[in-house]
Design an enzyme around this catalytic site. Sequence first.
Site, PDB file in Angstrom:
ATOM      1  N   GLY A  92     -13.481  13.916 -13.185  1.00  0.00           N
ATOM      2  CA  GLY A  92     -13.449  14.394 -11.811  1.00  0.00           C
ATOM      3  C   GLY A  92     -12.233  13.819 -11.110  1.00  0.00           C
ATOM      4  O   GLY A  92     -11.677  12.803 -11.544  1.00  0.00           O
TER       5      GLY A  92
ATOM      6  N   GLN B 173      -7.337  10.902  -4.038  1.00  0.00           N
ATOM      7  CA  GLN B 173      -6.850  10.113  -5.179  1.00  0.00           C
ATOM      8  C   GLN B 173      -5.425  10.482  -5.569  1.00  0.00           C
ATOM      9  O   GLN B 173      -4.788   9.764  -6.346  1.00  0.00           O
ATOM     10  CB  GLN B 173      -7.764  10.303  -6.394  1.00  0.00           C
ATOM     11  CG  GLN B 173      -9.135   9.687  -6.224  1.00  0.00           C
ATOM     12  CD  GLN B 173      -9.937   9.822  -7.492  1.00  0.00           C
ATOM     13  OE1 GLN B 173     -10.536  10.853  -7.733  1.00  0.00           O
ATOM     14  NE2 GLN B 173      -9.933   8.800  -8.332  1.00  0.00           N
TER      15      GLN B 173
ATOM     16  N   CYS C   2     -13.687   4.872 -12.361  1.00  0.00           N
ATOM     17  CA  CYS C   2     -12.911   5.691 -11.434  1.00  0.00           C
ATOM     18  C   CYS C   2     -11.430   5.588 -11.809  1.00  0.00           C
ATOM     19  O   CYS C   2     -10.942   4.485 -12.081  1.00  0.00           O
ATOM     20  CB  CYS C   2     -13.130   5.185 -10.009  1.00  0.00           C
ATOM     21  SG  CYS C   2     -12.244   6.128  -8.763  1.00  0.00           S
ATOM     22  N   LEU C   3     -10.735   6.709 -11.822  1.00  0.00           N
ATOM     23  CA  LEU C   3      -9.308   6.694 -12.175  1.00  0.00           C
ATOM     24  C   LEU C   3      -8.503   5.805 -11.231  1.00  0.00           C
ATOM     25  O   LEU C   3      -7.474   5.255 -11.625  1.00  0.00           O
ATOM     26  CB  LEU C   3      -8.738   8.120 -12.141  1.00  0.00           C
ATOM     27  CG  LEU C   3      -9.249   9.085 -13.221  1.00  0.00           C
ATOM     28  CD1 LEU C   3      -8.727  10.499 -12.951  1.00  0.00           C
ATOM     29  CD2 LEU C   3      -8.851   8.627 -14.610  1.00  0.00           C
TER      30      LEU C   3
ATOM     31  N   HIS D 294     -20.107  11.239  -7.001  1.00  0.00           N
ATOM     32  CA  HIS D 294     -19.000  10.270  -7.038  1.00  0.00           C
ATOM     33  C   HIS D 294     -17.768  10.842  -6.323  1.00  0.00           C
ATOM     34  O   HIS D 294     -17.147  10.167  -5.491  1.00  0.00           O
ATOM     35  CB  HIS D 294     -18.680   9.925  -8.503  1.00  0.00           C
ATOM     36  CG  HIS D 294     -17.499   9.014  -8.684  1.00  0.00           C
ATOM     37  ND1 HIS D 294     -17.612   7.740  -9.194  1.00  0.00           N
ATOM     38  CD2 HIS D 294     -16.167   9.195  -8.428  1.00  0.00           C
ATOM     39  CE1 HIS D 294     -16.403   7.175  -9.227  1.00  0.00           C
ATOM     40  NE2 HIS D 294     -15.512   8.039  -8.777  1.00  0.00           N
ATOM     41  N   GLU D 295     -17.429  12.091  -6.633  1.00  0.00           N
ATOM     42  CA  GLU D 295     -16.231  12.698  -6.023  1.00  0.00           C
ATOM     43  C   GLU D 295     -16.440  12.964  -4.538  1.00  0.00           C
ATOM     44  O   GLU D 295     -15.515  12.819  -3.739  1.00  0.00           O
ATOM     45  CB  GLU D 295     -15.852  14.000  -6.752  1.00  0.00           C
ATOM     46  CG  GLU D 295     -15.537  13.853  -8.243  1.00  0.00           C
ATOM     47  CD  GLU D 295     -14.535  12.758  -8.554  1.00  0.00           C
ATOM     48  OE1 GLU D 295     -13.625  12.518  -7.741  1.00  0.00           O
ATOM     49  OE2 GLU D 295     -14.668  12.121  -9.619  1.00  0.00           O
TER      50      GLU D 295
ATOM     51  N   HIS E 188     -15.586  10.120  -2.470  1.00  0.00           N
ATOM     52  CA  HIS E 188     -14.139   9.954  -2.254  1.00  0.00           C
ATOM     53  C   HIS E 188     -13.656  10.655  -0.980  1.00  0.00           C
ATOM     54  O   HIS E 188     -12.836  10.116  -0.250  1.00  0.00           O
ATOM     55  CB  HIS E 188     -13.341  10.524  -3.434  1.00  0.00           C
ATOM     56  CG  HIS E 188     -13.155   9.567  -4.575  1.00  0.00           C
ATOM     57  ND1 HIS E 188     -12.463   8.379  -4.442  1.00  0.00           N
ATOM     58  CD2 HIS E 188     -13.531   9.629  -5.879  1.00  0.00           C
ATOM     59  CE1 HIS E 188     -12.434   7.754  -5.616  1.00  0.00           C
ATOM     60  NE2 HIS E 188     -13.079   8.487  -6.499  1.00  0.00           N
TER      61      HIS E 188
HETATM   62 CO    CO Z   1     -13.403   8.028  -8.498  1.00  0.00          CO
END
Ligand code: CO
Length: 186
Positions: A45, A50, A98-99, A140-141, A144
Amino acid sequence: MIYPIRAYGDPVLRKECEEVSSDNEKLKDIISNMFETMDASRGVGLAAPQVGINLRMFMIDSTHFEKDDLDFKGRRQVFINPEIIEETGEEWAFEEGCLSIPDVREDVSRNAQVKLSYQDENFKDKTEIFDGMTARVIQHEYDHIEGVLFIDHISAFKRKLIKGKLNQIAKGKIKVGYRMKFYSKK
Ligand code: CO
Protein backbone atom coordinates in the site's frame (compact mmCIF):
# COMPACT_ATOMS: atom_id res chain seq x y z
CA MET A 1 8.30 8.05 -12.52
CA ILE A 2 9.29 6.61 -9.17
CA TYR A 3 8.88 9.06 -6.30
CA PRO A 4 11.23 8.89 -3.32
CA ILE A 5 9.41 7.69 -0.18
CA ARG A 6 9.26 10.26 2.62
CA ALA A 7 10.82 8.93 5.80
CA TYR A 8 9.57 9.10 9.37
CA GLY A 9 10.34 12.57 10.71
CA ASP A 10 9.00 14.37 7.65
CA PRO A 11 6.15 16.69 8.74
CA VAL A 12 4.17 15.81 5.58
CA LEU A 13 3.44 12.44 7.24
CA ARG A 14 1.74 14.20 10.14
CA LYS A 15 -0.63 16.43 8.19
CA GLU A 16 -4.30 15.81 7.52
CA CYS A 17 -4.64 15.58 3.76
CA GLU A 18 -6.92 17.61 1.53
CA GLU A 19 -9.78 16.45 -0.70
CA VAL A 20 -8.84 15.51 -4.26
CA SER A 21 -10.65 17.65 -6.82
CA SER A 22 -12.02 15.95 -9.94
CA ASP A 23 -10.48 18.69 -12.08
CA ASN A 24 -6.95 17.98 -10.81
CA GLU A 25 -5.12 17.64 -14.14
CA LYS A 26 -2.12 15.96 -12.58
CA LEU A 27 -4.17 13.17 -11.00
CA LYS A 28 -3.71 10.54 -13.74
CA ASP A 29 0.08 11.01 -13.61
CA ILE A 30 0.14 10.95 -9.81
CA ILE A 31 -1.81 7.67 -9.77
CA SER A 32 0.45 5.99 -12.31
CA ASN A 33 3.61 7.26 -10.59
CA MET A 34 2.35 6.10 -7.22
CA PHE A 35 1.62 2.60 -8.55
CA GLU A 36 5.14 2.52 -10.03
CA THR A 37 6.59 3.69 -6.68
CA MET A 38 4.60 1.14 -4.66
CA ASP A 39 5.70 -1.68 -6.96
CA ALA A 40 9.35 -0.60 -6.99
CA SER A 41 9.46 -0.70 -3.19
CA ARG A 42 7.38 -3.91 -3.06
CA GLY A 43 4.77 -2.18 -0.93
CA VAL A 44 1.30 -3.55 -0.25
CA GLY A 45 0.00 0.00 0.00
CA LEU A 46 1.06 3.60 -0.50
CA ALA A 47 -0.60 6.82 0.60
CA ALA A 48 -0.07 10.17 -1.16
CA PRO A 49 1.61 11.90 1.83
CA GLN A 50 4.30 9.19 1.73
CA VAL A 51 5.45 10.70 -1.55
CA GLY A 52 5.01 14.26 -0.30
CA ILE A 53 1.56 14.83 -1.83
CA ASN A 54 -0.92 16.20 0.67
CA LEU A 55 -4.05 14.64 -0.89
CA ARG A 56 -6.66 12.21 0.40
CA MET A 57 -5.76 9.24 -1.74
CA PHE A 58 -3.98 5.94 -1.44
CA MET A 59 -3.59 2.70 -3.29
CA ILE A 60 -3.29 -0.86 -2.13
CA ASP A 61 -2.08 -4.15 -3.55
CA SER A 62 -3.21 -6.87 -1.20
CA THR A 63 -2.67 -9.53 -3.91
CA HIS A 64 0.78 -9.99 -2.29
CA PHE A 65 -0.98 -11.94 0.48
CA GLU A 66 -2.55 -14.48 -1.90
CA LYS A 67 0.54 -16.66 -1.64
CA ASP A 68 0.08 -16.99 2.15
CA ASP A 69 -3.58 -17.95 1.88
CA LEU A 70 -4.78 -19.67 -1.26
CA ASP A 71 -8.44 -18.82 -0.49
CA PHE A 72 -7.69 -15.10 -0.25
CA LYS A 73 -8.38 -12.84 -3.22
CA GLY A 74 -6.50 -9.56 -2.94
CA ARG A 75 -7.28 -6.16 -4.42
CA ARG A 76 -5.09 -3.78 -6.37
CA GLN A 77 -6.67 -0.36 -6.77
CA VAL A 78 -6.63 3.31 -5.93
CA PHE A 79 -8.98 4.96 -3.41
CA ILE A 80 -9.75 8.65 -3.86
CA ASN A 81 -11.37 10.77 -1.11
CA PRO A 82 -12.05 7.70 1.04
CA GLU A 83 -14.16 7.95 4.17
CA ILE A 84 -14.41 5.17 6.73
CA ILE A 85 -18.12 4.72 7.46
CA GLU A 86 -17.67 2.07 10.12
CA GLU A 87 -15.24 -0.52 11.41
CA THR A 88 -16.80 -3.73 12.66
CA GLY A 89 -15.86 -7.26 13.65
CA GLU A 90 -13.42 -8.43 16.24
CA GLU A 91 -10.07 -6.77 16.60
CA TRP A 92 -7.08 -8.87 15.59
CA ALA A 93 -3.39 -8.19 15.81
CA PHE A 94 -0.96 -8.34 12.90
CA GLU A 95 2.67 -7.30 12.65
CA GLU A 96 2.62 -4.19 10.46
CA GLY A 97 5.39 -2.31 8.77
CA CYS A 98 5.52 0.87 6.70
CA LEU A 99 7.64 2.02 3.75
CA SER A 100 8.20 5.32 5.60
CA ILE A 101 9.46 3.52 8.73
CA PRO A 102 11.80 0.82 7.38
CA ASP A 103 12.92 -2.09 9.55
CA VAL A 104 10.30 -1.45 12.22
CA ARG A 105 7.54 -4.01 12.62
CA GLU A 106 5.02 -4.08 15.45
CA ASP A 107 1.74 -5.79 16.23
CA VAL A 108 -1.25 -3.54 15.63
CA SER A 109 -4.82 -4.45 16.57
CA ARG A 110 -7.57 -3.41 14.16
CA ASN A 111 -11.20 -4.33 13.54
CA ALA A 112 -11.73 -7.15 11.05
CA GLN A 113 -14.01 -5.25 8.65
CA VAL A 114 -14.08 -1.74 7.30
CA LYS A 115 -16.93 -0.08 5.39
CA LEU A 116 -15.48 2.52 3.08
CA SER A 117 -16.97 5.04 0.69
CA TYR A 118 -14.56 6.38 -1.92
CA GLN A 119 -14.18 7.40 -5.53
CA ASP A 120 -12.36 5.34 -8.12
CA GLU A 121 -9.92 6.74 -10.69
CA ASN A 122 -12.90 7.93 -12.80
CA PHE A 123 -14.46 9.68 -9.77
CA LYS A 124 -17.26 7.16 -9.62
CA ASP A 125 -18.71 6.92 -6.08
CA LYS A 126 -18.42 3.53 -4.42
CA THR A 127 -19.22 2.05 -1.03
CA GLU A 128 -17.86 -1.35 -0.09
CA ILE A 129 -17.12 -3.52 2.91
CA PHE A 130 -13.61 -4.99 3.02
CA ASP A 131 -12.16 -7.65 5.26
CA GLY A 132 -9.04 -9.77 5.79
CA MET A 133 -5.71 -8.33 4.73
CA THR A 134 -7.44 -5.92 2.33
CA ALA A 135 -9.21 -4.26 5.27
CA ARG A 136 -5.96 -4.21 7.23
CA VAL A 137 -4.04 -2.43 4.46
CA ILE A 138 -6.91 0.03 3.87
CA GLN A 139 -6.99 0.91 7.60
CA HIS A 140 -3.21 1.44 7.63
CA GLU A 141 -3.25 3.64 4.51
CA TYR A 142 -6.33 5.54 5.67
CA ASP A 143 -4.42 6.46 8.83
CA HIS A 144 -1.73 8.03 6.63
CA ILE A 145 -4.14 10.53 5.05
CA GLU A 146 -5.20 11.53 8.57
CA GLY A 147 -1.58 12.06 9.61
CA VAL A 148 -1.49 8.89 11.71
CA LEU A 149 1.25 6.22 11.63
CA PHE A 150 1.01 2.59 12.73
CA ILE A 151 3.46 3.22 15.57
CA ASP A 152 0.82 5.53 17.11
CA HIS A 153 -1.23 2.40 17.84
CA ILE A 154 1.42 0.60 19.90
CA SER A 155 1.96 0.91 23.64
CA ALA A 156 4.06 3.72 25.10
CA PHE A 157 6.42 1.04 26.37
CA LYS A 158 6.96 -0.46 22.92
CA ARG A 159 7.37 2.99 21.41
CA LYS A 160 10.08 3.71 23.93
CA LEU A 161 11.90 0.56 22.82
CA ILE A 162 11.98 1.68 19.17
CA LYS A 163 12.68 5.36 19.87
CA GLY A 164 16.37 5.06 19.01
CA LYS A 165 15.58 3.30 15.76
CA LEU A 166 13.03 6.00 14.84
CA ASN A 167 15.61 8.72 15.47
CA GLN A 168 18.06 6.90 13.19
CA ILE A 169 15.44 6.73 10.43
CA ALA A 170 14.60 10.43 10.80
CA LYS A 171 18.30 11.25 10.42
CA GLY A 172 18.64 9.06 7.34
CA LYS A 173 21.00 6.67 9.11
CA ILE A 174 19.43 3.60 7.58
CA LYS A 175 20.03 1.35 4.59
CA VAL A 176 16.96 0.84 2.45
CA GLY A 177 16.44 -1.09 -0.78
CA TYR A 178 14.33 1.68 -2.34
CA ARG A 179 14.70 5.42 -2.80
CA MET A 180 13.82 7.52 0.25
CA LYS A 181 13.82 11.22 1.03
CA PHE A 182 14.81 12.28 4.52
CA TYR A 183 13.54 15.49 6.01
CA SER A 184 15.99 18.25 6.66
CA LYS A 185 15.08 21.25 8.79
CA LYS A 186 17.39 23.51 6.82
CO1 CO B 1 2.54 3.08 5.97
